[in-house]
Design a protein around this motif. Structure first.
Motif, PDB file in Angstrom:
ATOM      1  N   GLU A  98      39.244  42.595  40.008  1.00 35.18           N
ATOM      2  CA  GLU A  98      39.978  42.766  41.262  1.00 35.18           C
ATOM      3  C   GLU A  98      40.281  41.422  41.917  1.00 35.18           C
ATOM      4  O   GLU A  98      41.360  41.203  42.460  1.00 35.18           O
ATOM      5  N   THR A  99      39.316  40.488  41.841  1.00 37.13           N
ATOM      6  CA  THR A  99      39.501  39.185  42.472  1.00 37.13           C
ATOM      7  C   THR A  99      40.620  38.390  41.809  1.00 37.13           C
ATOM      8  O   THR A  99      41.525  37.870  42.477  1.00 37.13           O
ATOM      9  N   LEU A 104      46.293  36.426  41.470  1.00 35.23           N
ATOM     10  CA  LEU A 104      47.491  36.191  40.670  1.00 35.23           C
ATOM     11  C   LEU A 104      48.661  37.108  41.042  1.00 35.23           C
ATOM     12  O   LEU A 104      49.714  37.052  40.408  1.00 35.23           O
ATOM     13  N   GLY A 105      48.455  37.959  42.031  1.00 31.34           N
ATOM     14  CA  GLY A 105      49.542  38.814  42.482  1.00 31.34           C
ATOM     15  C   GLY A 105      49.740  40.070  41.663  1.00 31.34           C
ATOM     16  O   GLY A 105      50.825  40.661  41.674  1.00 31.34           O
ATOM     17  N   GLY A 106      48.698  40.503  40.962  1.00 31.25           N
ATOM     18  CA  GLY A 106      48.809  41.693  40.131  1.00 31.25           C
ATOM     19  C   GLY A 106      48.987  42.974  40.907  1.00 31.25           C
ATOM     20  O   GLY A 106      49.413  43.992  40.345  1.00 31.25           O
ATOM     21  N   ASN A 107      48.664  42.961  42.196  1.00 31.51           N
ATOM     22  CA  ASN A 107      48.793  44.167  43.022  1.00 31.51           C
ATOM     23  C   ASN A 107      50.168  44.280  43.676  1.00 31.51           C
ATOM     24  O   ASN A 107      50.434  45.225  44.420  1.00 31.51           O
ATOM     25  N   GLY A 120      42.162  40.988  33.188  1.00 35.38           N
ATOM     26  CA  GLY A 120      41.337  41.716  32.233  1.00 35.38           C
ATOM     27  C   GLY A 120      40.531  40.790  31.344  1.00 35.38           C
ATOM     28  O   GLY A 120      39.351  41.022  31.083  1.00 35.38           O
ATOM     29  N   ALA A 121      41.157  39.713  30.863  1.00 36.16           N
ATOM     30  CA  ALA A 121      40.470  38.757  29.999  1.00 36.16           C
ATOM     31  C   ALA A 121      39.364  38.020  30.754  1.00 36.16           C
ATOM     32  O   ALA A 121      38.259  37.815  30.226  1.00 36.16           O
ATOM     33  N   SER A 122      39.629  37.627  31.978  1.00 38.68           N
ATOM     34  CA  SER A 122      38.633  36.926  32.791  1.00 38.68           C
ATOM     35  C   SER A 122      37.424  37.815  33.076  1.00 38.68           C
ATOM     36  O   SER A 122      36.275  37.374  33.014  1.00 38.68           O
ATOM     37  N   ALA A 123      37.713  39.069  33.378  1.00 38.59           N
ATOM     38  CA  ALA A 123      36.638  40.004  33.711  1.00 38.59           C
ATOM     39  C   ALA A 123      35.698  40.224  32.534  1.00 38.59           C
ATOM     40  O   ALA A 123      34.474  40.237  32.683  1.00 38.59           O
ATOM     41  N   THR A 124      36.266  40.381  31.348  1.00 37.30           N
ATOM     42  CA  THR A 124      35.419  40.681  30.193  1.00 37.30           C
ATOM     43  C   THR A 124      34.621  39.471  29.735  1.00 37.30           C
ATOM     44  O   THR A 124      33.501  39.600  29.236  1.00 37.30           O
ATOM     45  N   THR A 125      35.161  38.263  29.907  1.00 33.83           N
ATOM     46  CA  THR A 125      34.417  37.049  29.543  1.00 33.83           C
ATOM     47  C   THR A 125      33.136  36.945  30.363  1.00 33.83           C
ATOM     48  O   THR A 125      32.066  36.631  29.826  1.00 33.83           O
TER      49      THR A 125
END
Length: 297
Positions: A98-99, A104-107, A120-125
């Protein structure tokens, strides 16, 4: 006076990181606990077993044979490892998701696939760094004739006999799976959710359908690497010297190709997809529900 309608899929600005993390933790525990028996079957099917007793032709065959020879409880062996690890790991995952997505303006309006993929990639790392040791313990307890009956006993034994590195030997492979898995899953989920529910009204069915579709695609695409990860995480339980001494991704790829060819990389595909379709649906449904339920006013 009529109550204002709640936007189920979004949080007010003062919800904060804590709400996202708590919602993620509850969603993660729900997801893993419900689908754990199918995950156990997937692990059994992916292991290159030397005993014909531990070789299964399909999900139904595995379920029947494990239940009749070891009891239904064997399918739940190691579940406490994912319960203990899934809460904190999913809290970190969804908090980061979410952060980064917000930064990055995904919302924002439109199909922000670059932002959602990076989120998604940042979260899973971040989450996998925490979850990997618990996943190793889980798989060591899931294999046929596992010597372990306690999560803590398994952790102590692995650390004593193989060292700390055993808990992270599969981490590069885990990231190689999880980064594309979560980038694909989150991107497809967001796209389907907006397509199915463009008004962003309260719609649990939209979360379930979007989550199921996203989970199915992501699971199928990343199954070959999941077979590699299982070999690395269960190597210490193998009686096969070559598998027991496998050192990394390239070693595992070579062994799988030499022994089973291309089909070896599809081991466990059916139970992996079967696990991820309902678990992803449940995870996203639970996450959106808990996020709305525990939001601050």
């Amino acid at each position: 006076m009529a109550q204002p309608e709640i936007d189920y899929e979004s949080l007010p600005p003062n919800a904060g990181l804590t709400v996202n993390m708590l919602a993620g933790a509850l969603a993660g525990i729900s997801e893993h606990a419900v689908m754990y028996p199918v995950d156990s079957i997937k692990t059994r099917m992916q292991v290159f077993a030397t005993s014909p007793v531990a070789v299964y032709s399909g999900v139904g065959n595995a379920l029947t044979r494990i239940s009749s020879t070891e009891g239904v409880r064997a399918l739940w062996r190691g579940v406490w490892s994912v319960v203990l690890g899934a809460g904190p790991a999913h809290a970190v995952h969804f908090g980061t998701l979410e952060t980064v997505n917000e930064l990055l303006g995904g919302n924002e309006a439109g199909n922000q696939w670059v932002a959602t993929s990076i989120a998604g990639a940042s979260a899973t790392t971040a989450a996998d760094a925490l979850m990997n040791p618990f996943d190793v313990i889980k798989q060591r307890m899931q294999v046929h004739k596992s010597e372990f009956r306690s999560v803590f006993d398994c952790a102590r034994t692995v650390y004593r006999t193989e060292g700390l590195g055993a808990f992270y030997v599969s981490y590069p492979t885990t990231l190689a799976i999880s980064i594309p898995f979560n980038a694909i899953q989150y991107t497809i989920y967001e796209h389907l959710k907006r397509l199915i529910n463009p008004t962003r009204e309260y719609s649990p069915s939209a979360h379930m359908i979007s989550g199921a579709g996203a989970g199915a695609v992501a699971a199928a695409v990343t199954t070959p690497l999941d077979v590699v990860k299982t070999m690395l995480q269960t190597r210490g339980t193998s009686h096969d010297p070559e598998i027991r001494n496998v050192r990394g991704i390239s070693d595992a790829f070579r062994i799988i190709w030499a022994r089973d060819g291309l089909k070896g990389f599809s081991r466990g595909l059916s139970p992996r997809v079967m696990t991820n379709v309902p678990s992803s649906a449940l995870c996203w449904l639970s996450y959106e529900f808990f996020k709305a339920a525990i939001r601050t006013d």
